[in-house]
Design a protein around this motif. Sequence first.
Motif, short mmCIF file in Angstrom:
data_model
loop_
_atom_site.label_atom_id
_atom_site.label_comp_id
_atom_site.label_asym_id
_atom_site.label_seq_id
_atom_site.Cartn_x
_atom_site.Cartn_y
_atom_site.Cartn_z
N SER A 171 0.97 -0.86 -0.01
CA SER A 171 -0.30 -0.03 0.06
C SER A 171 0.85 1.32 -0.16
CB SER A 171 -1.30 -0.09 1.65
OG SER A 171 0.03 0.11 2.23
N TYR A 172 0.42 2.29 -0.60
CA TYR A 172 0.66 3.66 0.04
C TYR A 172 0.14 4.80 0.56
CZ TYR A 172 4.26 2.32 -3.43
OH TYR A 172 5.18 1.40 -4.26
N SER A 173 0.43 5.15 1.41
CA SER A 173 -0.64 6.81 2.19
C SER A 173 0.14 7.34 1.93
CB SER A 173 0.02 5.83 3.85
OG SER A 173 -0.96 4.29 3.89
N PHE A 174 -1.29 8.70 2.45
CA PHE A 174 -1.37 9.78 1.70
C PHE A 174 -2.34 10.48 3.12
CE2 PHE A 174 -0.05 7.92 -1.99
CZ PHE A 174 1.09 8.81 -2.60
N VAL A 175 -1.18 11.87 2.95
CA VAL A 175 -3.05 12.34 3.68
C VAL A 175 -3.10 13.69 2.05
CG1 VAL A 175 -2.58 14.72 5.20
CG2 VAL A 175 -2.02 13.11 6.36
N ALA A 176 -4.72 13.87 2.25
CA ALA A 176 -4.59 14.55 0.94
C ALA A 176 -5.17 16.05 1.51
CB ALA A 176 -6.23 13.75 0.76
N GLU A 177 -4.94 16.90 1.32
CA GLU A 177 -4.87 17.80 1.32
C GLU A 177 -7.14 18.62 0.72
OE1 GLU A 177 -3.67 22.20 2.91
OE2 GLU A 177 -2.56 21.32 1.49
N ALA A 178 -7.53 19.06 1.54
CA ALA A 178 -9.24 19.20 0.77
C ALA A 178 -8.74 20.71 0.77
CB ALA A 178 -9.83 18.65 1.02
N LYS A 179 -9.76 21.46 0.00
CA LYS A 179 -9.73 23.19 0.01
C LYS A 179 -11.13 23.42 0.58
CE LYS A 179 -5.36 23.53 -1.49
NZ LYS A 179 -4.33 24.38 -0.67
N PRO A 180 -10.98 24.72 1.57
CA PRO A 180 -12.40 25.34 1.75
C PRO A 180 -12.79 25.36 0.58
CG PRO A 180 -11.06 25.57 3.09
CD PRO A 180 -10.10 24.77 1.79
N PRO A 181 -14.46 25.54 0.48
CA PRO A 181 -15.55 24.52 1.99
C PRO A 181 -15.33 23.21 2.06
CG PRO A 181 -17.14 25.35 -0.16
CD PRO A 181 -15.54 25.58 -0.23
N THR A 182 -15.45 23.12 2.80
CA THR A 182 -15.33 21.11 2.96
C THR A 182 -16.70 20.89 3.41
OG1 THR A 182 -14.54 21.94 5.42
CG2 THR A 182 -12.91 21.17 3.62
N VAL A 183 -17.07 20.54 2.58
CA VAL A 183 -18.55 19.70 2.59
C VAL A 183 -18.33 19.02 1.82
CG1 VAL A 183 -20.13 21.96 3.33
CG2 VAL A 183 -19.62 21.47 1.57
N PRO B 183 -18.76 19.71 -3.11
CA PRO B 183 -17.99 20.08 -3.98
C PRO B 183 -16.25 19.47 -3.74
CG PRO B 183 -18.63 22.23 -2.11
CD PRO B 183 -19.43 20.91 -1.64
N ARG B 184 -16.66 18.79 -2.27
CA ARG B 184 -15.48 17.12 -2.31
C ARG B 184 -15.56 16.20 -2.93
NH1 ARG B 184 -13.83 21.46 -1.37
NH2 ARG B 184 -11.99 20.57 -2.45
N PRO C 231 -13.40 23.68 -6.39
CA PRO C 231 -14.62 24.00 -6.30
C PRO C 231 -14.72 25.53 -5.52
CG PRO C 231 -15.30 21.93 -6.49
CD PRO C 231 -13.66 22.79 -5.90
N GLY C 232 -15.80 26.11 -5.54
CA GLY C 232 -15.92 27.46 -5.16
C GLY C 232 -16.94 27.87 -4.02
N PHE C 233 -16.91 28.75 -3.27
CA PHE C 233 -18.06 28.81 -1.73
C PHE C 233 -19.66 28.87 -2.68
CE2 PHE C 233 -14.38 30.04 0.18
CZ PHE C 233 -14.02 28.85 1.43
N ILE C 234 -19.78 28.91 -4.02
CA ILE C 234 -20.92 29.31 -4.03
C ILE C 234 -20.98 27.86 -4.19
CG2 ILE C 234 -20.43 28.88 -6.43
CD1 ILE C 234 -23.14 30.89 -5.06
N ASP C 235 -20.40 26.35 -4.27
CA ASP C 235 -20.90 25.21 -4.28
C ASP C 235 -21.68 25.14 -2.89
OD1 ASP C 235 -20.35 23.70 -6.94
OD2 ASP C 235 -18.21 25.10 -6.86
#
Length: 375
Positions: free
Chosen positions: A104-116, A119-120, A130-134
């Motif tokens: 396996s390979y393991s990573f930490v994935a960084e999500a950009k706001p908005p974290t809902v 959009p994710r 995606p933008g905040f309008i989402d």
Amino acid sequence: MRLRAGVLAAGCLLLQAMGVAIFLRGFFPTAVRARPRGGPPGDGPAEPAPPGSGAVSNWSAVPPPLFRRVVLVLIDALRQDFVFGPKGKQFMPYATQVIEKGTSYSFVAEAKPPTVTMPRIKALMTGSIPGFIDVVVNLNSPALLDDNLIWQAKTAGKRIIFYGDDTWVKLFPKHFVEYDGTTSFFVSDFTEVDDNVTRHLDRVLKREDWDLLILHYLGLDHIGHVTGPNSPLVGPKLREMDNILKKIHISLLSKEGEASLPSLLVVCGDHGMSETGSHGGSSEGEVHTPLLFISSAFEKRSGPLTQPELVQQTDLASTLAVGLGLPISRNSVGTLILPVVGGKTMREQLRFLHLNGFQLSRLLEENTPAYEKDD
């Protein structure tokens, strides 16, 4: 005196108007988009033209797939420390074993706001940000028209099955050969919302009529909203998810002797959760999620896991596109996660990087008028 007051009032109004304009510019940002090459996803994007004088070359042809089938398990609100921290070691022993001693390979994935969620999902499948309008349309998601991994897979004849959060069904209404959507509105439901996904597993894992299986589990997110990340309910839910990952992984391994290509299991979160159990903002707990790639194609790990490398959540779309032998979505800003293709020859790896680099340079060129590139 009246003149000064008038000038001051006019200045205040001007500053207020400028503030509103700056806010709206950030809230409704200019999307990074490639010029249509063959129309929207419903019509299909054409292959990128080779650079230079137009000489015929096969370098832009999509390489063959690296994996026979892919299972994507998205655990809603899965925080980084739920897998790589003490909770992971205690409640997810199988995942911990695979991470530390498996292939396996393991990573930490960084999500950009908005974290809902909506959009994710768009970021994961299109590689774009995606933008905040989402946030506004998160509860009533329209069909996704941007070029995306799901559309590319369907166009290539891949058979896609989905079970879980019905946001996917709204975003991709005609893409799945089979699906069962569950609503995310009943946040007090910690059990049935996941049982409705898992009840399909035994049957679908025995079948051979699919290429991409997507599972989106909601129970952990609901627990976070109601009782927070330190709730005694989190541990049993993580253990439940660990048993599901074990079942899927063992099933995939049991069928690899019959196939010429290995399978790939991907485990990720769409976002994390804050210390109060909410999400949507930019705290570390909300933006950092685990990303696991598990496949017999990888070399077996020989020691305890060090701090996982940080990647961008948008990198998953381009990496899965290469893994499935699909074109990279034309609006993707993600880069290929190299360890996933590290077992291939140097020539093959360079070809993957060349395709990804040309797609990114074309996107930059079409969105930056001052951009210049040598042929």
